[in-house]
Design a protein around this motif. Structure first.
Motif, PDB file in Angstrom:
ATOM      1  N   TRP A  23       0.545  -1.504   0.209  1.00 13.79           N
ATOM      2  CA  TRP A  23      -0.510  -0.556  -0.090  1.00 13.79           C
ATOM      3  C   TRP A  23       0.808   1.345   0.063  1.00 13.79           C
ATOM      4  O   TRP A  23       2.006   0.950   0.510  1.00 13.79           O
ATOM      5  CB  TRP A  23      -1.319  -0.192   1.130  1.00 13.79           C
ATOM      6  N   LYS A  61      -4.017   4.131  -1.552  1.00 11.28           N
ATOM      7  CA  LYS A  61      -3.803   2.570  -2.639  1.00 11.28           C
ATOM      8  C   LYS A  61      -3.742   1.468  -2.121  1.00 11.28           C
ATOM      9  O   LYS A  61      -2.242   1.770  -0.922  1.00 11.28           O
ATOM     10  CB  LYS A  61      -2.771   2.956  -3.913  1.00 11.28           C
ATOM     11  N   GLU A  62      -4.324   0.332  -2.661  1.00 12.89           N
ATOM     12  CA  GLU A  62      -3.649  -1.080  -1.929  1.00 12.89           C
ATOM     13  C   GLU A  62      -3.774  -2.048  -2.811  1.00 12.89           C
ATOM     14  O   GLU A  62      -3.990  -1.683  -4.099  1.00 12.89           O
ATOM     15  CB  GLU A  62      -4.213  -1.234  -0.933  1.00 12.89           C
ATOM     16  N   SER A  63      -2.478  -3.031  -2.732  1.00 10.20           N
ATOM     17  CA  SER A  63      -3.034  -4.006  -4.139  1.00 10.20           C
ATOM     18  C   SER A  63      -2.638  -5.258  -3.861  1.00 10.20           C
ATOM     19  O   SER A  63      -1.659  -5.204  -2.639  1.00 10.20           O
ATOM     20  CB  SER A  63      -2.390  -3.856  -4.869  1.00 10.20           C
ATOM     21  N   PHE A  74      -0.577  -8.826  -4.282  1.00  8.13           N
ATOM     22  CA  PHE A  74       0.507  -9.244  -5.403  1.00  8.13           C
ATOM     23  C   PHE A  74       0.123 -10.791  -5.854  1.00  8.13           C
ATOM     24  O   PHE A  74       1.415 -11.258  -4.079  1.00  8.13           O
ATOM     25  CB  PHE A  74       1.898  -8.255  -5.816  1.00  8.13           C
TER      26      PHE A  74
END
Length: 178
Positions: free
Chosen positions: A65, A74-76, A78
């Motif tokens: 993030w 933002k965050e994701s 992977f």
């Protein structure tokens, strides 16, 4: 990539170990499982290029993030295969592990003396055509033979150890002994 390349990441394995694992295991799935086991199960935040970034390992990948975790922008997540691919890219570009604790070279006084530090080698060179005195008794021996004899030692077993022990005594007749 700043999170993957982070030098203060606190992984369970050292980056040298990860590079070694990647060099021995080219399979992407093995690399992904290895990296999954390498990350500490905790929230970690770093500052990279003046920006706060964070990560936390998840079962299905690495959560990353921007900003602080409570107020992230933002965050994701992977996948571990993607993280392994990024790690492999950094390793290939020689940017994953950067040696930062390079030891200082010893100062001149603490260095070991070489054979060329002795006075016989510091004498001015003689004019061409005049015979130069040698410290060895047989001047007809080529320099290569002398060098090989010094490296190999004598015909006796453990002769190099005997020569080393004799030189440690620092006697004035070392050249004669050789």
């Amino acid at each position: 990539m700043a999170i993957i390349a982070n030098k203060d990441d606190g992984l369970k394995y050292k980056k040298q170990q990860i590079e070694l694992f990647f060099s021995v295991h080219p399979d992407e799935q093995e690399r992904a499982e290895y990296l999954k086991s390498a990350y500490q199960d905790r929230y970690t935040e770093i500052i990279a290029d003046g920006q706060r970034l964070g990560y936390k390992p998840q079962e299905d990948g690495l959560l990353m993030w921007e900003g602080s975790y409570p107020s992230r922008t933002k965050e994701s997540v992977f996948s571990w295969e993607v993280v392994a691919g990024w790690t492999a890219q950094l390793i290939d570009k020689k940017e994953y592990f950067i040696q930062t604790d390079i030891p200082r070279l010893p100062d001149q006084e603490s260095q070991q003396m070489s054979l060329f530090d002795f006075a016989a080698f510091q004498q001015p060179t003689q004019a061409e055509g005049t015979a130069q005195p040698s410290i060895f008794p047989h001047p007809a021996l080529p320099q290569q033979v002398i060098d090989e004899a010094l490296c190999i030692g004598a015909n006796d077993q453990n002769s190099r150890l005997i020569i080393c022990a004799y030189f440690k005594k620092d006697k004035p007749d070392n050249a004669r002994f050789l």
